[in-house]
Write a protein that holds these residues in place. Structure first.
Motif, PDB file in Angstrom:
ATOM      1  N   ILE A  47     -30.829 -70.830 -20.032  1.00  0.00           N
ATOM      2  CA  ILE A  47     -30.535 -69.662 -19.188  1.00  0.00           C
ATOM      3  C   ILE A  47     -29.600 -70.048 -18.055  1.00  0.00           C
ATOM      4  N   THR A  48     -29.917 -71.146 -17.372  1.00  0.00           N
ATOM      5  CA  THR A  48     -29.088 -71.601 -16.257  1.00  0.00           C
ATOM      6  C   THR A  48     -27.682 -71.941 -16.727  1.00  0.00           C
ATOM      7  N   GLY A  49     -27.586 -72.614 -17.875  1.00  0.00           N
ATOM      8  CA  GLY A  49     -26.280 -72.995 -18.398  1.00  0.00           C
ATOM      9  C   GLY A  49     -25.417 -71.798 -18.755  1.00  0.00           C
ATOM     10  N   ALA A  50     -26.036 -70.788 -19.382  1.00  0.00           N
ATOM     11  CA  ALA A  50     -25.288 -69.598 -19.777  1.00  0.00           C
ATOM     12  C   ALA A  50     -24.773 -68.840 -18.559  1.00  0.00           C
ATOM     13  N   LEU A  51     -25.624 -68.669 -17.561  1.00  0.00           N
ATOM     14  CA  LEU A  51     -25.207 -67.931 -16.371  1.00  0.00           C
ATOM     15  C   LEU A  51     -24.173 -68.707 -15.575  1.00  0.00           C
ATOM     16  N   SER A  52     -24.269 -70.032 -15.589  1.00  0.00           N
ATOM     17  CA  SER A  52     -23.262 -70.856 -14.922  1.00  0.00           C
ATOM     18  C   SER A  52     -21.898 -70.681 -15.584  1.00  0.00           C
ATOM     19  N   LYS A  53     -21.892 -70.602 -16.915  1.00  0.00           N
ATOM     20  CA  LYS A  53     -20.621 -70.393 -17.633  1.00  0.00           C
ATOM     21  C   LYS A  53     -20.044 -69.019 -17.309  1.00  0.00           C
ATOM     22  N   ILE A  54     -20.909 -67.996 -17.258  1.00  0.00           N
ATOM     23  CA  ILE A  54     -20.439 -66.651 -16.913  1.00  0.00           C
ATOM     24  C   ILE A  54     -19.865 -66.640 -15.508  1.00  0.00           C
ATOM     25  N   SER A  55     -20.512 -67.343 -14.602  1.00  0.00           N
ATOM     26  CA  SER A  55     -20.021 -67.422 -13.225  1.00  0.00           C
ATOM     27  C   SER A  55     -18.643 -68.072 -13.178  1.00  0.00           C
ATOM     28  N   THR A  56     -18.484 -69.164 -13.922  1.00  0.00           N
ATOM     29  CA  THR A  56     -17.203 -69.878 -13.950  1.00  0.00           C
ATOM     30  C   THR A  56     -16.099 -69.041 -14.580  1.00  0.00           C
ATOM     31  N   ASP A  57     -16.430 -68.382 -15.682  1.00  0.00           N
ATOM     32  CA  ASP A  57     -15.411 -67.650 -16.450  1.00  0.00           C
ATOM     33  C   ASP A  57     -15.066 -66.284 -15.866  1.00  0.00           C
ATOM     34  N   TYR A  58     -16.073 -65.606 -15.259  1.00  0.00           N
ATOM     35  CA  TYR A  58     -15.853 -64.211 -14.852  1.00  0.00           C
ATOM     36  C   TYR A  58     -16.244 -63.909 -13.403  1.00  0.00           C
ATOM     37  N   ASP A  59     -17.075 -64.756 -12.826  1.00  0.00           N
ATOM     38  CA  ASP A  59     -17.531 -64.602 -11.433  1.00  0.00           C
ATOM     39  C   ASP A  59     -18.334 -63.330 -11.194  1.00  0.00           C
ATOM     40  N   ARG A  60     -18.819 -62.727 -12.258  1.00  0.00           N
ATOM     41  CA  ARG A  60     -19.683 -61.547 -12.101  1.00  0.00           C
ATOM     42  C   ARG A  60     -20.314 -61.218 -13.440  1.00  0.00           C
ATOM     43  N   LEU A  61     -21.364 -60.414 -13.398  1.00  0.00           N
ATOM     44  CA  LEU A  61     -21.969 -59.854 -14.604  1.00  0.00           C
ATOM     45  C   LEU A  61     -22.244 -58.391 -14.315  1.00  0.00           C
ATOM     46  N   ASP A  62     -21.683 -57.507 -15.119  1.00  0.00           N
ATOM     47  CA  ASP A  62     -21.817 -56.075 -14.869  1.00  0.00           C
ATOM     48  C   ASP A  62     -23.031 -55.466 -15.556  1.00  0.00           C
ATOM     49  N   ILE A  63     -23.285 -55.898 -16.781  1.00  0.00           N
ATOM     50  CA  ILE A  63     -24.375 -55.306 -17.567  1.00  0.00           C
ATOM     51  C   ILE A  63     -25.136 -56.424 -18.280  1.00  0.00           C
ATOM     52  N   LEU A  64     -26.420 -56.481 -18.054  1.00  0.00           N
ATOM     53  CA  LEU A  64     -27.277 -57.428 -18.765  1.00  0.00           C
ATOM     54  C   LEU A  64     -28.184 -56.641 -19.704  1.00  0.00           C
ATOM     55  N   VAL A  65     -28.056 -56.913 -20.994  1.00  0.00           N
ATOM     56  CA  VAL A  65     -28.905 -56.271 -21.991  1.00  0.00           C
ATOM     57  C   VAL A  65     -29.907 -57.309 -22.482  1.00  0.00           C
ATOM     58  N   ASN A  66     -31.144 -57.176 -22.039  1.00  0.00           N
ATOM     59  CA  ASN A  66     -32.182 -58.132 -22.399  1.00  0.00           C
ATOM     60  C   ASN A  66     -32.836 -57.662 -23.705  1.00  0.00           C
ATOM     61  N   ASN A  67     -32.251 -58.096 -24.816  1.00  0.00           N
ATOM     62  CA  ASN A  67     -32.680 -57.640 -26.133  1.00  0.00           C
ATOM     63  C   ASN A  67     -33.536 -58.654 -26.882  1.00  0.00           C
ATOM     64  N   ALA A  68     -33.335 -59.943 -26.642  1.00  0.00           N
ATOM     65  CA  ALA A  68     -34.027 -60.980 -27.402  1.00  0.00           C
ATOM     66  C   ALA A  68     -35.536 -60.796 -27.336  1.00  0.00           C
ATOM     67  N   GLY A  69     -36.192 -60.862 -28.479  1.00  0.00           N
ATOM     68  CA  GLY A  69     -37.632 -60.701 -28.511  1.00  0.00           C
ATOM     69  C   GLY A  69     -38.187 -61.093 -29.862  1.00  0.00           C
ATOM     70  N   ILE A  70     -39.499 -61.349 -29.910  1.00  0.00           N
ATOM     71  CA  ILE A  70     -40.148 -61.681 -31.165  1.00  0.00           C
ATOM     72  C   ILE A  70     -41.426 -60.860 -31.297  1.00  0.00           C
ATOM     73  N   PHE A  71     -41.833 -60.598 -32.535  1.00  0.00           N
ATOM     74  CA  PHE A  71     -43.065 -59.833 -32.766  1.00  0.00           C
ATOM     75  C   PHE A  71     -44.282 -60.759 -32.801  1.00  0.00           C
ATOM     76  N   GLY A  72     -44.079 -61.966 -33.311  1.00  0.00           N
ATOM     77  CA  GLY A  72     -45.183 -62.916 -33.403  1.00  0.00           C
ATOM     78  C   GLY A  72     -44.672 -64.339 -33.344  1.00  0.00           C
ATOM     79  N   ALA A  73     -45.584 -65.283 -33.303  1.00  0.00           N
ATOM     80  CA  ALA A  73     -45.200 -66.689 -33.274  1.00  0.00           C
ATOM     81  C   ALA A  73     -44.491 -67.076 -34.567  1.00  0.00           C
TER      82      ALA A  73
END
Length: 254
Positions: free
Chosen positions: A76-102
């Motif tokens: 998570i930290t690495g991804a947001l650091s890359k976004i900060s470096t490349d774009y210096d902002r995030l306009d829309i975060l779509v939190n879609n990742a999920g699982i139904f079970g283990a």
């Protein structure tokens, strides 16, 4: 004069299923976007991007892969650091990742480790990603967070008998109730950002195995509610758990 970067959209779990459909809907919007296809597997993310580039309809839209595993704080930290470096902002975060079970126990996750596996992705990872992204979101002129949830996480509906998967769905339902509570909290405590919890309904993807593939609706149709939140079509229901299906729309009670 430097070119203006279209709104930056991060979609987690976007290399397949509903997440891919969300990315596809954004890529075919009349509005241009900078779409970041979040994927745990870089190769699968890159393949998804290649598909999206072939079908996008807006020449000003850019699409690329970003490696992110919401079960990993480091990722998570690495991804947001890359976004900060490349774009210096995030306009829309779509939190879609999920699982139904283990892993390997989709319909039979009953032990404490199983519960922990579900909550690591659906709750802890989602919360950490959103809250770690706050500084980047606040650099946007119109920051938005859209959390993909389920009406199975509505305590009100469960109390009224809405238990479509019976006891085996309790663990998933509980995880969605937890993240729903956070959306309700964020909408009150982070007033500079617009939040929605969106319920796509039963979608024809791999998410629930054969059951969802055979009984679900078109993923792109389900994904369009996310675009509507991004494009000011759902501003009357900010901070709520919302649905949109069969030409109708509404709000689910928490």
């Amino acid at each position: 004069m430097a070119s203006v970067i279209p709104p930056v959209v991060l979609i987690t779990g976007a290399n397949q299923g509903l997440g891919f459909a969300i990315a596809e809907v954004f890529s075919q919007s009349q509005h241009p976007y900078t779409i970041l296809v979040g994927a745990r597997d870089q190769a699968r993310g890159d393949e998804a991007v290649r598909k999206l580039l072939r079908t996008k309809t807006n020449d000003k839209t850019a699409i690329s892969t970003i490696h992110i595993d919401v079960a990993s704080s480091e990722s998570i930290t690495g991804a947001l650091s890359k976004i900060s470096t490349d774009y210096d902002r995030l306009d829309i975060l779509v939190n879609n990742a999920g699982i139904f079970g283990a892993l390997g126990k989709m319909w039979n996750s009953t032990t404490r480790p199983d519960w922990r596996a579900i909550f690591e992705v659906n709750v802890f990872g989602a919360i950490e990603l959103v809250e770690t992204a706050f500084p980047l979101l606040l650099k946007s002129s119109s920051p938005r967070v859209i959390v993909v949830t389920s009406n199975m996480g509505s305590i009100s509906k469960v109390a009224d008998g809405h238990v479509p998967c019976g006891s085996v769905g309790a663990y998933y339902s509980s995880s969605k109730a937890a993240i729903n509570a956070m959306v309700a909290n964020w909408s009150q405590t982070q007033k500079e950002i617009k939040f929605w919890a969106t319920c796509p309904g039963l979608v024809a993807t791999e998410f629930g195995g054969d059951f969802t593939k055979q009984n679900g609706r078109d993923p792109k149709e389900a994904a369009d509610i996310v675009r509507k939140c991004a494009e000011d079509e759902k501003n009357d229901v900010v901070g709520r758990m919302i649905w949109d299906q069969d030409g109708k729309s509404g709000v689910y009670e928490w």
